[in-house]
Design an enzyme around this catalytic site. Structure first.
Site, PDB file in Angstrom:
ATOM      1  CG  ASP A   9      -1.783   1.189   1.328  1.00 11.41           C
ATOM      2  OD1 ASP A   9      -2.455   1.502   0.325  1.00 11.41           O
ATOM      3  OD2 ASP A   9      -1.806   1.836   2.396  1.00 11.41           O
ATOM      4  CG  ASP A  11      -1.377   7.479   0.770  1.00  7.58           C
ATOM      5  OD1 ASP A  11      -0.354   8.006   0.306  1.00  7.58           O
ATOM      6  OD2 ASP A  11      -2.483   7.515   0.195  1.00  7.58           O
TER       7      ASP A  11
END
Length: 176
Positions: A9, A11
């Site tokens: 992922d 952020d």
């Protein structure tokens, strides 16, 4: 299909999220896009070990008008420039769009596996939200959860809890 990957992922895993009232949000601009401590080193070690690095990120703020697609693309250009990933898959949808790519659905991981010849059962997903872990599990990967204790539900299914991408990368490398 014999390539191995670490799906990340974006952020809260590679770069810092902006946390407001216990909930994480993406950076607003390229100026706010800062790498988390140890993230670059962890990615470099994984790449040296032969893993593909594929970023899989939900960016619903583009659909809702809170973020410009061009700004997201500038952040991704920075990741490519810094040689921190082999590919980036982005979902710009919101939940009610019912797309196949928005995590927790595994669409972005499955697409990358098809394009890159990735063996999902020998690959990993690292994320900081329940959606990331559940997408990794749905795709057949081993999942790592960076637990920042956000004000949201925890993932279900198997996962290993870690404090950072750097710690996750060490665990992944120690498994082999």
């Amino acid at each position: 299909m014999n390539a191995r990957a670490v799906f990340l992922d974006r952020d809260g895993v590679i770069n810092a999220s902006i946390v407001r009232e216990g909930k994480p949000y993406p950076p607003n601009s390229l100026n706010d896009f800062t790498y988390l401590p140890g993230a670059v080193e962890g990615i470099k070690r994984l790449r040296q070990a032969g893993y593909l690095i594929i970023v899989v990120t939900n960016q619903p703020d583009v659909a809702t008008g809170l973020q410009k697609k061009a700004t997201v693309e500038l952040m991704h250009a920075q990741l490519y420039k810094d040689k921190l990933c082999d590919d980036i898959k982005v979902c710009y949808h919101i939940d009610k769009d019912l797309c196949d790519c928005r995590k927790p659905k595994p669409g972005m991981l499955l697409q990358a596996a098809f394009e890159w010849g990735i063996e999902l059962t020998t690959s990993f997903m690292v994320g900081d939200r329940w959606r990331d872990v559940e997408a990794g599990n749905a795709a057949g990967c081993s999942s790592y959860f960076i637990d920042y204790q956000y004000q949201e539900r925890e993932p279900t299914g198997p996962f290993k809890r870690v404090r950072s991408l750097e710690e996750a990368s060490q665990c992944i490398l120690n498994e082999n």
